[in-house]
Each structure stands twice: as structure tokens, then as C-alpha cells.
Design an enzyme around this catalytic site. Structure first.
Site, mmCIF file in Angstrom:
data_model
loop_
_atom_site.group_PDB
_atom_site.id
_atom_site.type_symbol
_atom_site.label_atom_id
_atom_site.label_comp_id
_atom_site.label_asym_id
_atom_site.label_seq_id
_atom_site.Cartn_x
_atom_site.Cartn_y
_atom_site.Cartn_z
ATOM 1 N N ARG A 135 1.066 -1.194 -0.171
ATOM 2 C CA ARG A 135 -0.015 0.065 0.003
ATOM 3 C C ARG A 135 0.995 1.057 -0.127
ATOM 4 O O ARG A 135 2.105 1.145 0.386
ATOM 5 C CB ARG A 135 -0.785 0.235 1.186
ATOM 6 C CG ARG A 135 -0.119 0.127 2.577
ATOM 7 C CD ARG A 135 -1.025 0.163 3.664
ATOM 8 N NE ARG A 135 -0.438 0.437 4.992
ATOM 9 C CZ ARG A 135 -0.282 1.591 5.543
ATOM 10 N NH1 ARG A 135 -0.910 2.681 5.220
ATOM 11 N NH2 ARG A 135 0.388 1.645 6.771
ATOM 12 N N SER A 163 5.168 6.277 -2.971
ATOM 13 C CA SER A 163 6.157 5.714 -3.809
ATOM 14 C C SER A 163 7.363 5.408 -3.237
ATOM 15 O O SER A 163 8.522 5.476 -3.682
ATOM 16 C CB SER A 163 6.422 6.672 -4.773
ATOM 17 O OG SER A 163 4.907 7.002 -5.513
ATOM 18 N N ARG A 164 7.476 5.040 -1.808
ATOM 19 C CA ARG A 164 8.410 4.558 -1.207
ATOM 20 C C ARG A 164 9.698 5.709 -0.928
ATOM 21 O O ARG A 164 10.915 5.563 -0.680
ATOM 22 C CB ARG A 164 9.147 3.355 -1.703
ATOM 23 C CG ARG A 164 7.987 2.322 -1.710
ATOM 24 C CD ARG A 164 7.761 1.686 -0.354
ATOM 25 N NE ARG A 164 6.761 0.573 -0.519
ATOM 26 C CZ ARG A 164 5.658 0.606 -0.567
ATOM 27 N NH1 ARG A 164 4.845 1.678 -0.057
ATOM 28 N NH2 ARG A 164 5.135 -0.810 -0.438
ATOM 29 N N LEU A 165 9.336 7.058 -1.057
ATOM 30 C CA LEU A 165 10.267 7.991 -0.733
ATOM 31 C C LEU A 165 10.148 8.468 0.532
ATOM 32 O O LEU A 165 9.443 9.842 0.898
ATOM 33 C CB LEU A 165 9.985 9.330 -1.985
ATOM 34 C CG LEU A 165 10.825 9.123 -3.074
ATOM 35 C CD1 LEU A 165 10.423 10.051 -4.003
ATOM 36 C CD2 LEU A 165 12.305 8.822 -2.912
#
Ligand SMILES: Cc1cc2nc3c(=O)[nH]c(=O)nc-3n(C[C@H](O)[C@H](O)[C@H](O)COP(=O)(O)O)c2cc1C
Length: 224
Positions: free
Chosen positions: A18, A199-201
Site C-alpha cells: 500500500r 512511492s517509497r520516498l
């Protein structure tokens, strides 16, 4: 490194994911003191509906460096550190006796946040242990007295028999605390606050002691 390929025919969780969208973390948002920052995030997790915000994963290791993890509940938090209670005869108790360093991690999915803490663990005083033991519900005190935590037992019925023996022995409820049951404080020398982002940033900040001034912490952003 193993060269045998992963068996993907069963229990494949690659699509379980997610996005983390709750919020952002910027340097000006951070309290100069990590204890205040943790307190703030604990309150926010509770307000967001987490029903175990004080549950933290405690990792210890044997003298040989073999690690083990389990959850415990944070019971006090102050400038000196994070306190929890347990049975010192347990695996964690034995590992802390031979290697006093440990790590803690909190995760609150409601706020997309993780906090990591590393430090040395010290035993709280007998007075502190007694004070908290007496605050616990009677049945929890009975259970603590009946159990030698992490020691094998043949059957559930044997455990219940030990509990009923304590109940019979202390009908007034004045069950004493076993001296092995007590409190521990992790004294942090490293903290990390992690805010999940899309977005995993992700945003990550570590706090390390300022070597020139024991009262202050240096804050550094890390790549996700
Ligand atoms: C949410 C949660 C909170 C827990 N809190 C404690 C605690 O505060 N103290 C404790 O001794 N065990 C607690 N436990 C049980 C431990 O995870 C663990 O099973 C037990 O302490 C034995 O661990 P050990 O054999 O590694 O020493 C908790 C478990 C969960 C899931």
C-alpha cells in the site's frame, strides 16, 4: 548466498503493498528532544485509533550475538529512557544479563510511522518494580507469580494448576512479587523517526548524541 530459486507456488505476498499517505516529516516538525518527539507520535497514534500504541518490538541478543525479538509494552518514558516490565528469568532477561544492549521498534500503521531506538538496558530499582507490580490487576499479579516466563511446561492444565495454587495461597489477593519480575530501562543513544511517504520516498531522521554537549542531539536526514 543461496542459488536455489524461491518457490513462488505458495504463499506469494509480492503484491501485498500500500502507499503511505498519512503525512510528511520535515526537520522543523521535529522536537529537539527525541523523547518529546516520541511522546508526540505516541499520542498521535492513539488519537488515530491505534489500540496498542505503546507496544514495542524489543530485540536482544545473546553474548554470542544471536538475536531474538518480541513485543513488550512501554510503561514509562522520560529523559532517562523507555521502561518496560518483565520476568528476568525469561529469554530476554537472560540475554540482557549477558549482553545489556537492545533495540526497540514501534510501528503505527494508522499514522504510517516507525520509531527505532537503540541503547543500553539497565534494571529499575526494586521500589519501582514493586510500585508498578502493585498497580497491576490482581489476576495479572497472580499470573506473574504462577509463571516462570519462557520455561517449558508440559500442559496448559499444569499452568492453570500453578495459578490456582497461588489463588488458594493468597485468598486476600496479597500475592507477593517474585524478585525476578521487575522493570528495565533502555537508555537510548540512537533514535530514528520514519514517516512513510508515497512511492517509497520516505522521510527518515536519526538523532545521535551531540558529542560536544551531552544535553543535545544532532539530527540527520537519511535516504529511505
Ligand atoms: C502486544 C504485546 C505486549 C506484550 N507486553 C509484554 C510485556 O510488557 N512484558 C512481557 O514480559 N511480555 C510481554 N509480551 C509477551 C512477550 O512478547 C513474550 O512472549 C514474553 O515476554 C516472553 O519473551 P522471551 O521468551 O523472549 O523473554 C507482550 C506481547 C505482546 C504481543
Amino acid at each position: 548466498m543461496t542459488d536455489s530459486p524461491i518457490d513462488r507456488s505458495e504463499f506469494d505476498h509480492r503484491s501485498v503493498r500500500r502507499d503511505f499517505v498519512f503525512g510528511e516529516l520535515h526537520r522543523p516538525d521535529l522536537s529537539p528532544n527525541p523523547v518529546d518527539q516520541l511522546q508526540h507520535w505516541l499520542s498521535a497514534a492513539e488519537a488515530a485509533g491505534n489500540f496498542d500504541p505503546t507496544a514495542m518490538c524489543l530485540s536482544t541478543a545473546s553474548a554470542a550475538g544471536r538475536p531474538s525479538s518480541r513485543y513488550v509494552l512501554l510503561k514509562h518514558l522520560d529523559v532517562r529512557g523507555l521502561c518496560f516490565y518483565t520476568d528476568s528469568r525469561s529469554r530476554k532477561g537472560r540475554e540482557l544479563a549477558e549482553n545489556p544492549f537492545a533495540a526497540l521498534a514501534f510501528y503505527w500503521p494508522e499514522t504510517d510511522r516507525q520509531v527505532r531506538v537503540v541503547g543500553r538496558v539497565e534494571r529499575l530499582s526494586e521500589a519501582d518494580a514493586e510500585d508498578y507490580f502493585q498497580q497491576r490487576p490482581l489476576k495479572s499479579r497472580m499470573a506473574a507469580a504462577a509463571s516462570i516466563q519462557s520455561t517449558p511446561i508440559d500442559a496448559r492444565t499444569d499452568l492453570e494448576a500453578r495459578y490456582h495454587a497461588i489463588e488458594t495461597q493468597y485468598p486476600e489477593g496479597d500475592v507477593p512479587r517474585n524478585p525476578a519480575w521487575g522493570g528495565f530501562r533502555l537508555v537510548p543513544d540512537e533514535w530514528e523517526f520514519w514517516q512513510g511517504r508515497p512511492s517509497r520516498l520516505h522521510d527518515r531522521f536519526v538523532y545521535l548524541p551531540d558529542l560536544s554537549d551531552a544535553q543535545t542531539w544532532q539530527i540527520q536526514r537519511l535516504m529511505p
